[in-house]
Design a protein around this motif. Structure first.
Motif, PDB file in Angstrom:
ATOM      1  N   ILE A 167       0.854  -1.191   0.000  1.00  0.00           N
ATOM      2  CA  ILE A 167       0.000   0.000   0.000  1.00  0.00           C
ATOM      3  C   ILE A 167       0.887   1.238   0.000  1.00  0.00           C
ATOM      4  N   GLN A 168       0.715   2.076  -1.012  1.00  0.00           N
ATOM      5  CA  GLN A 168       1.512   3.284  -1.182  1.00  0.00           C
ATOM      6  C   GLN A 168       0.699   4.518  -0.784  1.00  0.00           C
ATOM      7  N   HIS A 169       1.264   5.346   0.092  1.00  0.00           N
ATOM      8  CA  HIS A 169       0.630   6.600   0.493  1.00  0.00           C
ATOM      9  C   HIS A 169       1.421   7.807   0.000  1.00  0.00           C
ATOM     10  N   SER A 170       2.468   7.584  -0.786  1.00  0.00           N
ATOM     11  CA  SER A 170       3.351   8.643  -1.278  1.00  0.00           C
ATOM     12  C   SER A 170       2.607   9.602  -2.198  1.00  0.00           C
ATOM     13  N   THR A 171       3.081  10.837  -2.230  1.00  0.00           N
ATOM     14  CA  THR A 171       2.543  11.825  -3.170  1.00  0.00           C
ATOM     15  C   THR A 171       3.226  11.721  -4.529  1.00  0.00           C
ATOM     16  N   ALA A 172       4.290  10.922  -4.644  1.00  0.00           N
ATOM     17  CA  ALA A 172       5.080  10.869  -5.873  1.00  0.00           C
ATOM     18  C   ALA A 172       4.921   9.571  -6.654  1.00  0.00           C
ATOM     19  N   ALA A 173       4.522   8.489  -6.018  1.00  0.00           N
ATOM     20  CA  ALA A 173       4.408   7.193  -6.691  1.00  0.00           C
ATOM     21  C   ALA A 173       2.960   6.722  -6.659  1.00  0.00           C
ATOM     22  N   SER A 174       2.556   6.060  -7.723  1.00  0.00           N
ATOM     23  CA  SER A 174       1.192   5.539  -7.763  1.00  0.00           C
ATOM     24  C   SER A 174       1.120   4.210  -7.015  1.00  0.00           C
ATOM     25  N   GLU A 175      -0.034   3.610  -7.009  1.00  0.00           N
ATOM     26  CA  GLU A 175      -0.355   2.463  -6.152  1.00  0.00           C
ATOM     27  C   GLU A 175       0.482   1.217  -6.428  1.00  0.00           C
ATOM     28  N   GLY A 176       0.820   0.541  -5.353  1.00  0.00           N
ATOM     29  CA  GLY A 176       1.390  -0.798  -5.405  1.00  0.00           C
ATOM     30  C   GLY A 176       2.805  -0.894  -5.940  1.00  0.00           C
ATOM     31  N   LYS A 177       3.209  -2.143  -6.156  1.00  0.00           N
ATOM     32  CA  LYS A 177       4.561  -2.414  -6.636  1.00  0.00           C
ATOM     33  C   LYS A 177       4.795  -1.824  -8.025  1.00  0.00           C
ATOM     34  N   GLU A 178       3.787  -1.898  -8.890  1.00  0.00           N
ATOM     35  CA  GLU A 178       3.946  -1.361 -10.241  1.00  0.00           C
ATOM     36  C   GLU A 178       4.119   0.153 -10.208  1.00  0.00           C
ATOM     37  N   GLY A 179       3.426   0.821  -9.316  1.00  0.00           N
ATOM     38  CA  GLY A 179       3.602   2.259  -9.169  1.00  0.00           C
ATOM     39  C   GLY A 179       5.020   2.613  -8.752  1.00  0.00           C
ATOM     40  N   LEU A 180       5.608   1.799  -7.878  1.00  0.00           N
ATOM     41  CA  LEU A 180       6.981   2.045  -7.445  1.00  0.00           C
ATOM     42  C   LEU A 180       7.962   1.754  -8.588  1.00  0.00           C
ATOM     43  N   ARG A 181       7.688   0.731  -9.377  1.00  0.00           N
ATOM     44  CA  ARG A 181       8.544   0.456 -10.542  1.00  0.00           C
ATOM     45  C   ARG A 181       8.557   1.672 -11.484  1.00  0.00           C
ATOM     46  N   ASP A 182       7.385   2.229 -11.753  1.00  0.00           N
ATOM     47  CA  ASP A 182       7.291   3.414 -12.615  1.00  0.00           C
ATOM     48  C   ASP A 182       8.033   4.604 -12.009  1.00  0.00           C
ATOM     49  N   PHE A 183       7.898   4.790 -10.693  1.00  0.00           N
ATOM     50  CA  PHE A 183       8.586   5.865  -9.990  1.00  0.00           C
ATOM     51  C   PHE A 183      10.096   5.725 -10.150  1.00  0.00           C
TER      52      PHE A 183
END
Length: 129
Positions: A39-55
């Motif tokens: 669960i991602q609460h960041s203002t810079a990355a979107s949801e989940g593991k895929e959001g972090l990969r994109d970030f």
């Protein structure tokens, strides 16, 4: 400061996560450190593991000379908290970032952050760290 063995393990795990994954924008390590259903609460990355990969992909291409340092770390039960200095490019005063993570079953399940731009000059001589 007294820590339980589990708290020390959590702090060690998250410190290793910074050094091996976050500070390098290394998406290949995401499954090693993040729990399923992350669960991602960041203002810079979107949801989940895929959001972090994109970030990671975005930041790695935009900030070739970025550097990070851990200024402080704390642990309380399943939560670890880090105070990070991020310098995005040479001459940048950087950002002060507070990250906190909730671990579940030995991996990071949730992430929150607080970001603060560091100004060129401060109204005191104490520094930001």
């Amino acid at each position: 400061m007294s820590r339980t063995p589990q708290e020390q393990a959590n702090l060690d795990f998250c410190t290793r996560m910074y050094n091996e994954m976050l500070f390098k924008f290394d998406a290949s390590k995401i499954d090693e450190f993040l729990a399923d259903g992350y669960i991602q609460h960041s203002t810079a990355a979107s949801e989940g593991k895929e959001g972090l990969r994109d970030f990671f992909e975005n930041r790695a291409s935009r900030f070739k000379d970025i550097s990070f340092s851990i200024k402080a770390s704390f642990v309380d039960g399943d939560f670890t908290i880090f105070h990070i200095h991020t310098v995005r490019f040479p001459g940048d005063p950087g950002m002060s970032i507070i990250d906190y993570f909730r671990l579940e079953d030995g991996k990071v399940k949730e992430h929150w952050e607080v970001l603060q731009e560091i100004p060129e000059t401060l109204p005191h001589s104490n520094g930001i760290f």
